[in-house]
Every structure is written in structure tokens, then in C-alpha cells.
Design a protein around this motif. Structure first.
Motif, PDB file in Angstrom:
ATOM      1  N   LEU A 175       0.834  -1.200   0.000  1.00 21.15           N
ATOM      2  CA  LEU A 175       0.000   0.000   0.000  1.00 21.15           C
ATOM      3  C   LEU A 175       0.871   1.253   0.000  1.00 21.15           C
ATOM      4  CD1 LEU A 175      -2.758  -1.091   2.559  1.00 21.15           C
ATOM      5  CD2 LEU A 175      -3.034  -0.818   0.081  1.00 21.15           C
ATOM      6  N   ALA A 176       1.939   1.223   0.808  1.00 22.34           N
ATOM      7  CA  ALA A 176       2.835   2.375   0.881  1.00 22.34           C
ATOM      8  C   ALA A 176       3.577   2.579  -0.442  1.00 22.34           C
ATOM      9  CB  ALA A 176       3.835   2.178   2.024  1.00 22.34           C
ATOM     10  N   GLU A 177       4.092   1.487  -1.020  1.00 24.92           N
ATOM     11  CA  GLU A 177       4.832   1.576  -2.275  1.00 24.92           C
ATOM     12  C   GLU A 177       3.943   2.057  -3.423  1.00 24.92           C
ATOM     13  OE1 GLU A 177       6.315  -2.347  -2.750  1.00 24.92           O
ATOM     14  OE2 GLU A 177       7.671  -2.229  -1.014  1.00 24.92           O
ATOM     15  N   SER A 178       2.672   1.691  -3.354  1.00 24.98           N
ATOM     16  CA  SER A 178       1.733   2.055  -4.411  1.00 24.98           C
ATOM     17  C   SER A 178       1.087   3.410  -4.174  1.00 24.98           C
ATOM     18  CB  SER A 178       0.637   0.984  -4.524  1.00 24.98           C
ATOM     19  OG  SER A 178       1.191  -0.284  -4.756  1.00 24.98           O
ATOM     20  N   GLU A 179       1.443   4.036  -3.051  1.00 26.52           N
ATOM     21  CA  GLU A 179       0.863   5.323  -2.654  1.00 26.52           C
ATOM     22  C   GLU A 179      -0.658   5.233  -2.605  1.00 26.52           C
ATOM     23  OE1 GLU A 179       2.548   8.200  -5.352  1.00 26.52           O
ATOM     24  OE2 GLU A 179       4.385   8.350  -4.172  1.00 26.52           O
ATOM     25  N   LEU A 180      -1.129   4.131  -2.022  1.00 25.71           N
ATOM     26  CA  LEU A 180      -2.565   3.919  -1.870  1.00 25.71           C
ATOM     27  C   LEU A 180      -2.954   4.162  -0.416  1.00 25.71           C
ATOM     28  CD1 LEU A 180      -3.579   0.681  -3.830  1.00 25.71           C
ATOM     29  CD2 LEU A 180      -4.452   2.983  -4.183  1.00 25.71           C
ATOM     30  N   ASP A 181      -3.964   4.957  -0.217  1.00 27.34           N
ATOM     31  CA  ASP A 181      -4.541   5.125   1.103  1.00 27.34           C
ATOM     32  C   ASP A 181      -5.618   4.061   1.272  1.00 27.34           C
ATOM     33  OD1 ASP A 181      -6.544   6.218   3.127  1.00 27.34           O
ATOM     34  OD2 ASP A 181      -4.887   7.639   3.328  1.00 27.34           O
ATOM     35  N   ALA A 182      -5.674   3.457   2.447  1.00 27.05           N
ATOM     36  CA  ALA A 182      -6.643   2.387   2.674  1.00 27.05           C
ATOM     37  C   ALA A 182      -8.077   2.856   2.493  1.00 27.05           C
ATOM     38  CB  ALA A 182      -6.452   1.804   4.076  1.00 27.05           C
ATOM     39  N   SER A 183      -8.307   4.154   2.583  1.00 23.84           N
ATOM     40  CA  SER A 183      -9.664   4.680   2.396  1.00 23.84           C
ATOM     41  C   SER A 183     -10.035   4.810   0.916  1.00 23.84           C
ATOM     42  CB  SER A 183      -9.792   6.045   3.089  1.00 23.84           C
ATOM     43  OG  SER A 183      -8.910   6.993   2.497  1.00 23.84           O
ATOM     44  N   ASP A 184      -9.048   4.619   0.018  1.00 18.36           N
ATOM     45  CA  ASP A 184      -9.285   4.776  -1.419  1.00 18.36           C
ATOM     46  C   ASP A 184      -9.741   3.486  -2.102  1.00 18.36           C
ATOM     47  OD1 ASP A 184      -8.473   7.428  -1.258  1.00 18.36           O
ATOM     48  OD2 ASP A 184      -6.385   6.944  -1.720  1.00 18.36           O
ATOM     49  N   VAL A 185      -9.724   2.375  -1.375  1.00 19.61           N
ATOM     50  CA  VAL A 185      -9.990   1.080  -1.981  1.00 19.61           C
ATOM     51  C   VAL A 185     -10.580   0.157  -0.911  1.00 19.61           C
ATOM     52  CG1 VAL A 185      -7.650   0.247  -1.475  1.00 19.61           C
ATOM     53  CG2 VAL A 185      -8.935  -0.770  -3.357  1.00 19.61           C
ATOM     54  N   PHE A 186     -11.441  -0.773  -1.325  1.00 14.48           N
ATOM     55  CA  PHE A 186     -11.939  -1.773  -0.385  1.00 14.48           C
ATOM     56  C   PHE A 186     -10.814  -2.765  -0.095  1.00 14.48           C
ATOM     57  CE2 PHE A 186     -15.937  -0.401  -2.363  1.00 14.48           C
ATOM     58  CZ  PHE A 186     -16.732  -0.223  -1.245  1.00 14.48           C
ATOM     59  N   ILE A 187     -10.526  -3.009   1.167  1.00 12.40           N
ATOM     60  CA  ILE A 187      -9.514  -3.992   1.546  1.00 12.40           C
ATOM     61  C   ILE A 187     -10.196  -5.133   2.288  1.00 12.40           C
ATOM     62  CG2 ILE A 187      -7.433  -4.452   2.883  1.00 12.40           C
ATOM     63  CD1 ILE A 187      -6.563  -1.614   2.386  1.00 12.40           C
ATOM     64  N   CYS A 188     -10.047  -6.330   1.740  1.00 17.95           N
ATOM     65  CA  CYS A 188     -10.629  -7.532   2.332  1.00 17.95           C
ATOM     66  C   CYS A 188      -9.498  -8.490   2.704  1.00 17.95           C
ATOM     67  CB  CYS A 188     -11.560  -8.218   1.348  1.00 17.95           C
ATOM     68  SG  CYS A 188     -12.916  -7.187   0.741  1.00 17.95           S
ATOM     69  N   LEU A 189      -9.463  -8.911   3.947  1.00 19.45           N
ATOM     70  CA  LEU A 189      -8.478  -9.900   4.386  1.00 19.45           C
ATOM     71  C   LEU A 189      -9.113 -11.284   4.338  1.00 19.45           C
ATOM     72  CD1 LEU A 189      -6.743  -8.140   7.414  1.00 19.45           C
ATOM     73  CD2 LEU A 189      -6.181  -8.018   4.978  1.00 19.45           C
ATOM     74  N   GLN A 190      -8.399 -12.231   3.725  1.00 22.83           N
ATOM     75  CA  GLN A 190      -8.951 -13.568   3.523  1.00 22.83           C
ATOM     76  C   GLN A 190      -8.041 -14.621   4.153  1.00 22.83           C
ATOM     77  OE1 GLN A 190     -11.263 -14.457  -0.030  1.00 22.83           O
ATOM     78  NE2 GLN A 190      -9.650 -15.890  -0.590  1.00 22.83           N
ATOM     79  N   PRO A 191      -8.504 -15.266   5.231  1.00 24.91           N
ATOM     80  CA  PRO A 191      -7.691 -16.312   5.873  1.00 24.91           C
ATOM     81  C   PRO A 191      -7.413 -17.449   4.899  1.00 24.91           C
ATOM     82  CG  PRO A 191      -9.615 -15.732   7.218  1.00 24.91           C
ATOM     83  CD  PRO A 191      -9.809 -15.091   5.888  1.00 24.91           C
ATOM     84  N   ILE A 192      -6.185 -17.924   4.877  1.00 27.46           N
ATOM     85  CA  ILE A 192      -5.817 -19.033   4.014  1.00 27.46           C
ATOM     86  C   ILE A 192      -6.307 -20.342   4.614  1.00 27.46           C
ATOM     87  CG2 ILE A 192      -3.875 -20.357   3.086  1.00 27.46           C
ATOM     88  CD1 ILE A 192      -2.352 -17.744   2.803  1.00 27.46           C
ATOM     89  N   ARG A 212     -12.471  -5.197   5.718  1.00 27.37           N
ATOM     90  CA  ARG A 212     -13.489  -6.228   5.573  1.00 27.37           C
ATOM     91  C   ARG A 212     -12.876  -7.624   5.682  1.00 27.37           C
ATOM     92  NH1 ARG A 212     -18.226  -4.628   1.353  1.00 27.37           N
ATOM     93  NH2 ARG A 212     -18.400  -2.418   1.875  1.00 27.37           N
ATOM     94  N   LEU A 213     -13.698  -8.560   6.143  1.00 25.28           N
ATOM     95  CA  LEU A 213     -13.285  -9.959   6.222  1.00 25.28           C
ATOM     96  C   LEU A 213     -13.897 -10.725   5.059  1.00 25.28           C
ATOM     97  CD1 LEU A 213     -11.867 -12.167   8.006  1.00 25.28           C
ATOM     98  CD2 LEU A 213     -14.141 -12.591   8.984  1.00 25.28           C
ATOM     99  N   SER A 214     -13.079 -11.500   4.356  1.00 22.26           N
ATOM    100  CA  SER A 214     -13.547 -12.381   3.289  1.00 22.26           C
ATOM    101  C   SER A 214     -13.313 -13.818   3.739  1.00 22.26           C
ATOM    102  CB  SER A 214     -12.774 -12.091   1.990  1.00 22.26           C
ATOM    103  OG  SER A 214     -13.144 -12.990   0.971  1.00 22.26           O
ATOM    104  N   VAL A 215     -14.399 -14.569   3.904  1.00 22.08           N
ATOM    105  CA  VAL A 215     -14.278 -15.881   4.534  1.00 22.08           C
ATOM    106  C   VAL A 215     -14.476 -17.062   3.576  1.00 22.08           C
ATOM    107  CG1 VAL A 215     -14.859 -15.081   6.845  1.00 22.08           C
ATOM    108  CG2 VAL A 215     -16.695 -15.793   5.307  1.00 22.08           C
ATOM    109  N   GLN A 216     -14.467 -16.824   2.258  1.00 19.94           N
ATOM    110  CA  GLN A 216     -14.651 -17.903   1.281  1.00 19.94           C
ATOM    111  C   GLN A 216     -15.893 -18.732   1.622  1.00 19.94           C
ATOM    112  OE1 GLN A 216     -10.447 -19.470   1.473  1.00 19.94           O
ATOM    113  NE2 GLN A 216     -10.545 -19.147  -0.736  1.00 19.94           N
TER     114      GLN A 216
END
Length: 224
Positions: A175-192, A212-216
Motif C-alpha cells: 500500500l505504501a509503495e503504491s501510494e494507496l490510502d486504505a480509504s481509497d480502496v476496499f480492503i478484504c483480508l482472507q484467511p488461508i 473487511r473480512l472475506s471468509v470464502q
């Protein structure tokens, strides 16, 4: 332009922002990324001897590297022949962005479909401007490919696979390298693999950061 289609099926989207949406999945053949936990390793190689007629793909019941070559118009005709009802198309793989998807996505959108692409972010995303782009960034995989800044910046949604804390740290760095603010995009974490420790880590992080949580859900439901 023809695209190597490994699989076409109708189901419910089980992941990310569009979870619960009736969807037509179009799985393309080919991927050099090399994720160790990949559940579609049969899509990695595009070999001429695996090319088959379209009717073989439609009747396919087991995972295989077999694929058929289809244009966008031929794909729509296949949807109609199968009497599919969903109007949301998910183009996945493999790694679909190995291919220039502009013509395919233009054709599908002109026919009235909404489109979502699922990509590792390791290729330039060449699609219609109206396509929903889901980037699931793959860091330090066997294929040694870099997640592209341009792909991250094109994302409408970042769906990040998580097994341990270092995966969260990798996402923060991207996110830092891409200069993306977390508020600019939906972020979903998905447990493996639905592991309890990974699920708790994702839940805690999502609550702390308002992600957001993505639970498959399709895996819990036992559907495709």
C-alpha cells in the motif's frame, strides 16, 4: 481475439465485496505466479495438447488442464446455450491478466453484463474502464513475479490472503509503495484455508483498521 477458457460455471460469488452475488465464473488457463497453496494448479500451463472442443469444457466435472479457445461473442453464446441467468461475470484463472482483456470485457459489457476480474497484480490490467478489478496480491511466490504498482492503483478491491502477521506487513508495504490510502480502496483480508489462527488474525485486524473480512463462504457451503 480468442481466450483459453478452462472452465465456465454459474454459482454464487463467495469472496470479497461481491460475496453473495450470483455469478458466471470464466476461468482462463495459464499462470506463472506459483502460489504454494493454489487450489487451481491445473490451470498453470497452457499446452497445445490440452486444447479441446467447447463441448468438453461444458461437460467437465473434474479439474483438468483442458481448455478451449473462445472469443467474447462465443462466450456469450455459450452462456445463452447453457441458459445461465446470472448477469455478473467473474474472470479468473489462472492469471487472467496474462492476456489483454480489453476486447473480451468490452464485448461482455456491451451485452449487458457486469464484469469482475480477479488478478494477482503481477500483470498490467488491460480491461474496460467499467470493470471491477479485484487484486489479490501475491508476494514472494515461487514464480518470482513482482506485484505492479499500476495494478494496485487500478484495484477497486484488494483481497489479501493471510496466514500470519508477516502477510499483513507485506500488504502494508504494498500500500505504501503504491501510494494507496486504505480509504481509497476496499480492503478484504482472507484467511488461508480457513485456519483458526489466520481467521482470528484477519478478524482482529479488520476490526482495528475498519477493513473487511472475506471468509470464502463457498467453501463453508460446499459449493463451487
Amino acid at each position: 481475439m480468442k481466450y483459453p477458457v478452462n472452465e465456465v460455471f454459474q454459482t454464487i460469488q463467495g469472496e470479497g465485496v461481491h460475496s453473495g452475488v450470483p455469478s458466471l465464473f470464466v476461468r482462463l488457463q495459464g499462470c506463472p505466479v506459483g502460489c504454494s497453496w493454489c487450489d487451481t494448479k491445473h490451470t498453470w500451463d497452457v499446452l497445445k495438447e490440452d486444447e479441446v472442443d467447447t463441448h468438453v469444457i461444458i461437460s467437465k466435472r473434474l479439474d483438468s488442464p483442458q481448455y478451449t479457445q473462445l472469443t467474447g461473442s462465443e462466450l456469450i453464446a455459450l452462456f445463452q446455450k447453457q441458459n445461465f441467468k446470472a448477469s455478473h461475470v467473474v474472470i479468473t484463472g489462472g492469471e487472467p491478466c496474462m492476456y489483454d482483456l480489453s476486447e473480451l470485457t468490452d464485448t461482455l459489457i456491451e451485452a449487458g453484463y457486469s464484469i469482475q476480474i480477479e488478478t494477482s497484480g503481477t500483470y498490467e490490467v488491460l480491461v474496460n474502464d467499467r470493470v471491477w478489478v479485484t487484486v489479490s496480491p501475491k508476494v514472494a511466490m515461487k514464480g518470482g513475479m513482482e506485484v505492479l504498482r499500476a495494478a494496485m492503483q487500478r484495484a477497486d478491491e484488494i483481497k489479501h490472503p493471510v496466514a500470519r502477521e508477516s502477510d499483513i506487513e507485506n500488504l502494508d508495504a504494498l500500500l505504501a509503495e503504491s501510494e494507496l490510502d486504505a480509504s481509497d480502496v476496499f480492503i478484504c483480508l482472507q484467511p488461508i484455508s480457513q485456519k483458526a489462527r489466520a481467521t482470528k488474525l484477519c478478524m482482529d485486524t479488520c476490526i482495528e483498521r475498519n477493513w473487511r473480512l472475506s471468509v470464502q463462504t463457498h467453501k463453508y457451503l460446499g459449493i463451487a
